[in-house]
Design an enzyme around this catalytic site. Sequence first.
Site, PDB file in Angstrom:
ATOM      1  N   GLN A   1      -9.630   0.066 -16.190  1.00 35.28           N
ATOM      2  CA  GLN A   1     -10.203  -0.865 -15.208  1.00 35.28           C
ATOM      3  C   GLN A   1     -11.475  -0.272 -14.591  1.00 35.28           C
ATOM      4  O   GLN A   1     -12.507  -0.938 -14.484  1.00 35.28           O
ATOM      5  CB  GLN A   1      -9.155  -1.135 -14.130  1.00 35.28           C
ATOM      6  CG  GLN A   1      -9.666  -1.855 -12.909  1.00 35.28           C
ATOM      7  CD  GLN A   1      -8.539  -2.176 -11.931  1.00 35.28           C
ATOM      8  OE1 GLN A   1      -7.760  -3.074 -12.167  1.00 35.28           O
ATOM      9  NE2 GLN A   1      -8.452  -1.438 -10.840  1.00 35.28           N
TER      10      GLN A   1
ATOM     11  N   LYS B   1      -6.155   6.010 -11.620  1.00 35.52           N
ATOM     12  CA  LYS B   1      -4.857   5.596 -12.166  1.00 35.52           C
ATOM     13  C   LYS B   1      -5.050   4.450 -13.163  1.00 35.52           C
ATOM     14  O   LYS B   1      -4.399   4.391 -14.197  1.00 35.52           O
ATOM     15  CB  LYS B   1      -3.968   5.158 -10.998  1.00 35.52           C
ATOM     16  CG  LYS B   1      -2.841   4.235 -11.345  1.00 35.52           C
ATOM     17  CD  LYS B   1      -1.570   5.010 -11.466  1.00 35.52           C
ATOM     18  CE  LYS B   1      -0.396   4.186 -11.930  1.00 35.52           C
ATOM     19  NZ  LYS B   1      -0.432   2.777 -11.636  1.00 35.52           N
TER      20      LYS B   1
ATOM     21  N   GLN C   1      -5.208 -12.321 -13.199  1.00 35.73           N
ATOM     22  CA  GLN C   1      -5.041 -11.124 -14.016  1.00 35.73           C
ATOM     23  C   GLN C   1      -3.604 -10.924 -14.507  1.00 35.73           C
ATOM     24  O   GLN C   1      -3.282  -9.912 -15.119  1.00 35.73           O
ATOM     25  CB  GLN C   1      -5.547  -9.885 -13.269  1.00 35.73           C
ATOM     26  CG  GLN C   1      -4.703  -9.456 -12.082  1.00 35.73           C
ATOM     27  CD  GLN C   1      -5.407  -8.381 -11.279  1.00 35.73           C
ATOM     28  OE1 GLN C   1      -6.444  -8.613 -10.665  1.00 35.73           O
ATOM     29  NE2 GLN C   1      -4.851  -7.166 -11.288  1.00 35.73           N
TER      30      GLN C   1
ATOM     31  N   LEU D   1       0.818  -1.217   0.000  1.00 35.38           N
ATOM     32  CA  LEU D   1       0.000   0.000   0.000  1.00 35.38           C
ATOM     33  C   LEU D   1       0.851   1.267   0.000  1.00 35.38           C
ATOM     34  O   LEU D   1       1.913   1.327   0.620  1.00 35.38           O
ATOM     35  CB  LEU D   1      -0.925  -0.010   1.219  1.00 35.38           C
ATOM     36  CG  LEU D   1      -1.858  -1.231   1.332  1.00 35.38           C
ATOM     37  CD1 LEU D   1      -2.767  -1.095   2.549  1.00 35.38           C
ATOM     38  CD2 LEU D   1      -2.690  -1.431   0.065  1.00 35.38           C
ATOM     39  N   HIS D   2       0.369   2.266  -0.715  1.00 38.18           N
ATOM     40  CA  HIS D   2       1.022   3.573  -0.764  1.00 38.18           C
ATOM     41  C   HIS D   2      -0.047   4.655  -0.610  1.00 38.18           C
ATOM     42  O   HIS D   2      -1.241   4.331  -0.428  1.00 38.18           O
ATOM     43  CB  HIS D   2       1.816   3.727  -2.069  1.00 38.18           C
ATOM     44  CG  HIS D   2       1.038   3.403  -3.302  1.00 38.18           C
ATOM     45  ND1 HIS D   2      -0.023   4.168  -3.737  1.00 38.18           N
ATOM     46  CD2 HIS D   2       1.134   2.383  -4.187  1.00 38.18           C
ATOM     47  CE1 HIS D   2      -0.525   3.651  -4.846  1.00 38.18           C
ATOM     48  NE2 HIS D   2       0.150   2.545  -5.142  1.00 38.18           N
TER      49      HIS D   2
ATOM     50  N   HIS E   1      -3.412   4.213  -2.438  1.00 45.21           N
ATOM     51  CA  HIS E   1      -4.375   3.311  -1.788  1.00 45.21           C
ATOM     52  C   HIS E   1      -4.997   3.990  -0.553  1.00 45.21           C
ATOM     53  O   HIS E   1      -6.195   3.866  -0.313  1.00 45.21           O
ATOM     54  CB  HIS E   1      -3.679   2.028  -1.307  1.00 45.21           C
ATOM     55  CG  HIS E   1      -3.080   1.185  -2.397  1.00 45.21           C
ATOM     56  ND1 HIS E   1      -1.716   1.021  -2.549  1.00 45.21           N
ATOM     57  CD2 HIS E   1      -3.650   0.445  -3.374  1.00 45.21           C
ATOM     58  CE1 HIS E   1      -1.480   0.209  -3.566  1.00 45.21           C
ATOM     59  NE2 HIS E   1      -2.629  -0.147  -4.094  1.00 45.21           N
TER      60      HIS E   1
ATOM     61  N   GLY F   1      -9.243   3.536  -8.152  1.00 42.55           N
ATOM     62  CA  GLY F   1      -8.430   4.689  -8.542  1.00 42.55           C
ATOM     63  C   GLY F   1      -8.530   4.973 -10.038  1.00 42.55           C
ATOM     64  O   GLY F   1      -8.600   4.062 -10.857  1.00 42.55           O
TER      65      GLY F   1
ATOM     66  N   SER G   1       2.611   3.930  -7.575  1.00 41.00           N
ATOM     67  CA  SER G   1       2.294   2.560  -7.972  1.00 41.00           C
ATOM     68  C   SER G   1       3.135   1.617  -7.127  1.00 41.00           C
ATOM     69  O   SER G   1       4.278   1.930  -6.783  1.00 41.00           O
ATOM     70  CB  SER G   1       2.648   2.372  -9.454  1.00 41.00           C
ATOM     71  OG  SER G   1       2.720   0.995  -9.759  1.00 41.00           O
TER      72      SER G   1
ATOM     73  N   ARG H   1       4.441  -0.866  -8.210  1.00 39.91           N
ATOM     74  CA  ARG H   1       5.551  -1.282  -9.096  1.00 39.91           C
ATOM     75  C   ARG H   1       6.673  -0.237  -9.144  1.00 39.91           C
ATOM     76  O   ARG H   1       7.735  -0.516  -9.700  1.00 39.91           O
ATOM     77  CB  ARG H   1       5.028  -1.569 -10.502  1.00 39.91           C
ATOM     78  CG  ARG H   1       4.179  -2.829 -10.565  1.00 39.91           C
ATOM     79  CD  ARG H   1       3.822  -3.208 -11.986  1.00 39.91           C
ATOM     80  NE  ARG H   1       3.262  -4.546 -12.071  1.00 39.91           N
ATOM     81  CZ  ARG H   1       1.956  -4.833 -12.144  1.00 39.91           C
ATOM     82  NH1 ARG H   1       1.067  -3.865 -12.127  1.00 39.91           N
ATOM     83  NH2 ARG H   1       1.554  -6.081 -12.220  1.00 39.91           N
TER      84      ARG H   1
HETATM   85  P1  AMP Z   1      -3.514  -2.218  -6.979  1.00 40.77           P
HETATM   86  O1  AMP Z   1      -3.149  -2.562  -5.578  1.00 40.77           O
HETATM   87  O2  AMP Z   1      -2.386  -1.689  -7.798  1.00 40.77           O
HETATM   88  O3  AMP Z   1      -4.301  -3.309  -7.666  1.00 40.77           O
HETATM   89  O4  AMP Z   1      -4.521  -1.004  -6.867  1.00 40.77           O
HETATM   90  C1  AMP Z   1      -5.648  -1.050  -6.037  1.00 40.77           C
HETATM   91  C2  AMP Z   1      -6.461   0.200  -6.249  1.00 40.77           C
HETATM   92  O5  AMP Z   1      -5.648   1.338  -5.981  1.00 40.77           O
HETATM   93  C3  AMP Z   1      -6.950   0.368  -7.716  1.00 40.77           C
HETATM   94  O6  AMP Z   1      -8.274   0.870  -7.683  1.00 40.77           O
HETATM   95  C4  AMP Z   1      -5.980   1.375  -8.276  1.00 40.77           C
HETATM   96  O7  AMP Z   1      -6.518   2.132  -9.334  1.00 40.77           O
HETATM   97  C5  AMP Z   1      -5.740   2.255  -7.055  1.00 40.77           C
HETATM   98  N1  AMP Z   1      -4.482   3.004  -7.186  1.00 40.77           N
HETATM   99  C6  AMP Z   1      -3.246   2.510  -7.403  1.00 40.77           C
HETATM  100  N2  AMP Z   1      -2.356   3.506  -7.519  1.00 40.77           N
HETATM  101  C7  AMP Z   1      -3.055   4.664  -7.404  1.00 40.77           C
HETATM  102  C8  AMP Z   1      -2.710   6.047  -7.431  1.00 40.77           C
HETATM  103  N3  AMP Z   1      -1.459   6.465  -7.633  1.00 40.77           N
HETATM  104  N4  AMP Z   1      -3.678   6.966  -7.253  1.00 40.77           N
HETATM  105  C9  AMP Z   1      -4.972   6.573  -7.051  1.00 40.77           C
HETATM  106  N5  AMP Z   1      -5.370   5.288  -7.003  1.00 40.77           N
HETATM  107  C10 AMP Z   1      -4.421   4.343  -7.173  1.00 40.77           C
END
Ligand code: AMP
Length: 293
Positions: free
Chosen positions: A151, A147, A60, A32-33, A36, A145, A183, A185
């Site tokens: 999706q 981002k 996925q 998480l960042h 999230h 998000g 991200s 990543r």
């Molecule tokens: P993930 O853990 O990468 O699958 O992301 C989980 C959720 O966090 C998804 O709805 C992403 O779109 C959102 N998310 C990831 N990075 C960001 C960001 N920088 N800003 C806003 N939402 C984000």
Amino acid sequence: MRIAHSADELRRQLKPLRSHQTIAFVPTMGCLHAGHMNLIEKAGELADIVVVSIYVNPLQFGTGEDLDAYPRTFDVDAALCAGAGVNFLFYPATLYPKSGPKITLKATRLSNCLCGASRPGHFDGVITVVNILFNIIQPDFAVFGEKDWQQLTIIRRMVKDLQMPVEIIGSEIIREADGLAMSSRNRYLSNTDHSQALALSQALTAMQQSALAGETSVGVLKHIAQSIFDTASIQTEYLDVRSANSLKARHILDKQPARAFVAARVGNARLIDNMPLELNISPEPATCTEDSQ
Ligand code: AMP
């Protein structure tokens, strides 16, 4: 905060609360960042109870992608969630039968472009797992998000087409101070990679500014972005402008909302970003029907 490791456990925990409390859900793959955490904060404003899931969904990921290498930081994530007032953290070992899923969902037209074109089957995996999570949690709201704009668009459409009783909330992209979209990543990036990766947000910002200055040709906007990628020695996977809601390809900007999208590999990371493109269209001149004197 309660942590549930199985669907049954979470269902049992949520059951007594459903009749009198609303639930907002934030699905994540962990690590998480601040992006999230912003979704979690939004969820807390929307409903009485916040449920966060952490699940690196194998369905996925394509062959040769980073499923095994994907960063897993559960203890830190759990502490962040507890500190942010999350009520339930769902951390299942798996969400599929041992023999693998035999029934999955398929995202059709909206997944033929952008990340769907470069990652075949990716969005089928995403909507299948989101559907499973919605069935377990039965949230009133789910926060995603911007981002991952494609999706978000596909999930909105899934909920509409399948008449699912949940309201999808989109939340703005959270960026580092230097503009890089946050991200999980980004951990793969060295300092040099990080500087190179700034070209993504810089190129999108340049497109955005040119649109605001009156440029309506998508060809010209892409050319402006491409020169920034060339200078940074970045080869994009795609650089595209599409209608924000239908994801149809655009050649000209007009009053219909449009967005610029980019994906590129930098070092060991595949990065994506997007921004809205708005024309500075001045309002129609008001017609004067009465003499104001
Ligand atoms: P993930 O853990 O990468 O699958 O992301 C989980 C959720 O966090 C998804 O709805 C992403 O779109 C959102 N998310 C990831 N990075 C960001 C960001 N920088 N800003 C806003 N939402 C984000």
